[in-house]
Design a protein around this motif. Structure first.
Motif, PDB file in Angstrom:
ATOM      1  N   ALA A  75     -30.793 -41.099  23.001  1.00  0.00           N
ATOM      2  CA  ALA A  75     -29.859 -41.355  24.100  1.00  0.00           C
ATOM      3  C   ALA A  75     -28.430 -41.002  23.704  1.00  0.00           C
ATOM      4  N   LEU A  76     -28.039 -41.341  22.475  1.00  0.00           N
ATOM      5  CA  LEU A  76     -26.702 -40.998  21.994  1.00  0.00           C
ATOM      6  C   LEU A  76     -26.524 -39.483  21.920  1.00  0.00           C
ATOM      7  N   ASN A  77     -27.541 -38.805  21.384  1.00  0.00           N
ATOM      8  CA  ASN A  77     -27.462 -37.354  21.278  1.00  0.00           C
ATOM      9  C   ASN A  77     -27.355 -36.686  22.644  1.00  0.00           C
ATOM     10  N   GLY A  78     -27.922 -37.333  23.657  1.00  0.00           N
ATOM     11  CA  GLY A  78     -27.920 -36.748  24.992  1.00  0.00           C
ATOM     12  C   GLY A  78     -26.591 -36.822  25.711  1.00  0.00           C
ATOM     13  N   VAL A  79     -25.685 -37.673  25.228  1.00  0.00           N
ATOM     14  CA  VAL A  79     -24.416 -37.832  25.951  1.00  0.00           C
ATOM     15  C   VAL A  79     -23.190 -37.582  25.071  1.00  0.00           C
ATOM     16  N   LEU A  80     -23.399 -37.139  23.839  1.00  0.00           N
ATOM     17  CA  LEU A  80     -22.280 -36.937  22.919  1.00  0.00           C
ATOM     18  C   LEU A  80     -22.318 -35.544  22.304  1.00  0.00           C
ATOM     19  N   PRO A  96     -12.867 -38.166  24.313  1.00  0.00           N
ATOM     20  CA  PRO A  96     -11.711 -39.013  24.017  1.00  0.00           C
ATOM     21  C   PRO A  96     -10.678 -39.013  25.143  1.00  0.00           C
ATOM     22  N   ALA A  97     -10.629 -37.929  25.935  1.00  0.00           N
ATOM     23  CA  ALA A  97      -9.675 -37.844  27.044  1.00  0.00           C
ATOM     24  C   ALA A  97     -10.194 -38.525  28.314  1.00  0.00           C
ATOM     25  N   GLY A  98     -11.455 -38.988  28.286  1.00  0.00           N
ATOM     26  CA  GLY A  98     -11.985 -39.716  29.435  1.00  0.00           C
ATOM     27  C   GLY A  98     -12.865 -38.920  30.371  1.00  0.00           C
ATOM     28  N   GLU A  99     -13.184 -37.693  30.017  1.00  0.00           N
ATOM     29  CA  GLU A  99     -14.061 -36.876  30.863  1.00  0.00           C
ATOM     30  C   GLU A  99     -15.515 -37.284  30.635  1.00  0.00           C
ATOM     31  N   VAL A 100     -16.283 -37.385  31.707  1.00  0.00           N
ATOM     32  CA  VAL A 100     -17.695 -37.742  31.585  1.00  0.00           C
ATOM     33  C   VAL A 100     -18.471 -36.550  31.022  1.00  0.00           C
ATOM     34  N   ILE A 101     -19.118 -36.757  29.888  1.00  0.00           N
ATOM     35  CA  ILE A 101     -19.904 -35.696  29.261  1.00  0.00           C
ATOM     36  C   ILE A 101     -21.287 -35.612  29.904  1.00  0.00           C
ATOM     37  N   ASN A 102     -21.950 -36.749  29.968  1.00  0.00           N
ATOM     38  CA  ASN A 102     -23.298 -36.793  30.533  1.00  0.00           C
ATOM     39  C   ASN A 102     -23.692 -38.250  30.745  1.00  0.00           C
ATOM     40  N   VAL A 103     -24.772 -38.472  31.485  1.00  0.00           N
ATOM     41  CA  VAL A 103     -25.305 -39.804  31.722  1.00  0.00           C
ATOM     42  C   VAL A 103     -26.813 -39.776  31.512  1.00  0.00           C
ATOM     43  N   ASN A 104     -27.323 -40.701  30.721  1.00  0.00           N
ATOM     44  CA  ASN A 104     -28.763 -40.870  30.545  1.00  0.00           C
ATOM     45  C   ASN A 104     -29.179 -42.203  31.157  1.00  0.00           C
ATOM     46  N   LEU A 132     -25.851 -37.819  42.037  1.00  0.00           N
ATOM     47  CA  LEU A 132     -24.997 -38.811  41.387  1.00  0.00           C
ATOM     48  C   LEU A 132     -24.304 -38.227  40.155  1.00  0.00           C
ATOM     49  N   ILE A 133     -25.094 -37.645  39.254  1.00  0.00           N
ATOM     50  CA  ILE A 133     -24.510 -37.089  38.034  1.00  0.00           C
ATOM     51  C   ILE A 133     -23.644 -35.882  38.357  1.00  0.00           C
ATOM     52  N   ASN A 134     -24.050 -35.096  39.356  1.00  0.00           N
ATOM     53  CA  ASN A 134     -23.248 -33.923  39.720  1.00  0.00           C
ATOM     54  C   ASN A 134     -21.881 -34.315  40.276  1.00  0.00           C
ATOM     55  N   LYS A 175     -20.074 -35.640  36.457  1.00  0.00           N
ATOM     56  CA  LYS A 175     -20.170 -34.934  35.182  1.00  0.00           C
ATOM     57  C   LYS A 175     -19.054 -33.900  35.039  1.00  0.00           C
ATOM     58  N   GLY A 176     -18.414 -33.920  33.882  1.00  0.00           N
ATOM     59  CA  GLY A 176     -17.330 -32.977  33.619  1.00  0.00           C
ATOM     60  C   GLY A 176     -16.015 -33.355  34.267  1.00  0.00           C
ATOM     61  N   GLN A 177     -15.927 -34.581  34.791  1.00  0.00           N
ATOM     62  CA  GLN A 177     -14.715 -34.995  35.499  1.00  0.00           C
ATOM     63  C   GLN A 177     -14.112 -36.252  34.869  1.00  0.00           C
ATOM     64  N   GLN A 178     -12.806 -36.406  35.072  1.00  0.00           N
ATOM     65  CA  GLN A 178     -12.130 -37.640  34.687  1.00  0.00           C
ATOM     66  C   GLN A 178     -12.166 -38.568  35.893  1.00  0.00           C
TER      67      GLN A 178
END
Length: 216
Positions: free
Chosen positions: A45-50, A104-112, A133-135, A138-141
């Motif tokens: 799960a960590l690998n999927g969002v980091l 670190p800047a607050g952008e959503v990388i991914n959600v599992n 939902l994810i679309n 994702k990729g947004q602040q």
């Protein structure tokens, strides 16, 4: 052996003792595999969002009487992202648990989606790759989204997060968990505790979370 109350009691005691010992042995045998499976699931799960990392540190916060865990990921001593485990109790079929990754800047990388018991073919689509939902995030602040009372909301509630078709309740639960994760991320990344958040634990090292990265 003559059947007496004392003899029957002794036999029953012996059977109970043997059964208890058997259960204890089975528990000892299965305990390690269960722990290993949970660790593997957490690492995945960590690998999927980091992005790639070599160490994580964790903070536990209590938000709305629910535990939220923030994993601060670093690579060569530099913070590269935050993975936040958050839960919502507002799901149609039960609690919805998510792992949300932030830069670190607050952008959503991914959600599992870690756990959900929503209606098959409707609410369960929250776990599908590329769902509405994810679309929507994702990729947004998130602070740049159309917020309602300072929080994300589905379009039906005045926000701009697209809900799953015929699964508004499940979509609201998903967004609720995202909001809780976002609040915890801001608290840990800035060091400023929100007014409705109470720190619940100390920061601890998690050496088991080895180098990983976002799964595309």
């Amino acid at each position: 052996m003559k059947s007496t109350l004392l003899n029957m009691t002794a036999v029953l005691f012996g059977i109970t003792l043997i059964a208890s010992a058997g259960v204890g042995v089975v528990n000892m045998i299965t305990l390690e595999p269960i722990a290993q499976a949970e660790l593997a699931a957490k690492t995945e799960a960590l690998n999927g969002v980091l992005p790639a990392f070599d160490e994580t540190l964790s903070d536990e916060l209590t938000i709305d009487d629910m535990i939220v865990t923030v994993h601060t990921a670093s690579l060569d001593g530099m913070t590269v992202g935050y993975a936040v485990e958050a839960i919502s109790k507002q799901g149609f079929g039960g609690p919805v648990s998510l792992m949300v990754g932030f830069t670190p800047a607050g952008e959503v990388i991914n959600v599992n989606v870690l756990k959900q018991t929503e209606t098959p073919g409707l609410g369960t689509k929250m776990a599908d790759e590329g769902n509405p939902l994810i679309n929507s995030i994702k990729g947004q602040q998130l602070e740049q989204k159309k917020l309602v009372g300072g929080k994300l909301a589905v379009t039906k509630d005045g926000g701009d997060v697209d809900a799953l078709t015929a699964a508004t309740i499940s979509s609201r639960a998903y967004v609720d968990a995202i909001n809780r994760a976002w609040m915890a991320f801001k608290s840990v990344s800035t060091g400023e505790m929100p007014a409705d958040t109470v720190s619940g634990a100390t920061r601890t090292s998690e050496p088991e979370a080895q180098e990983g990265g976002q799964n595309e």
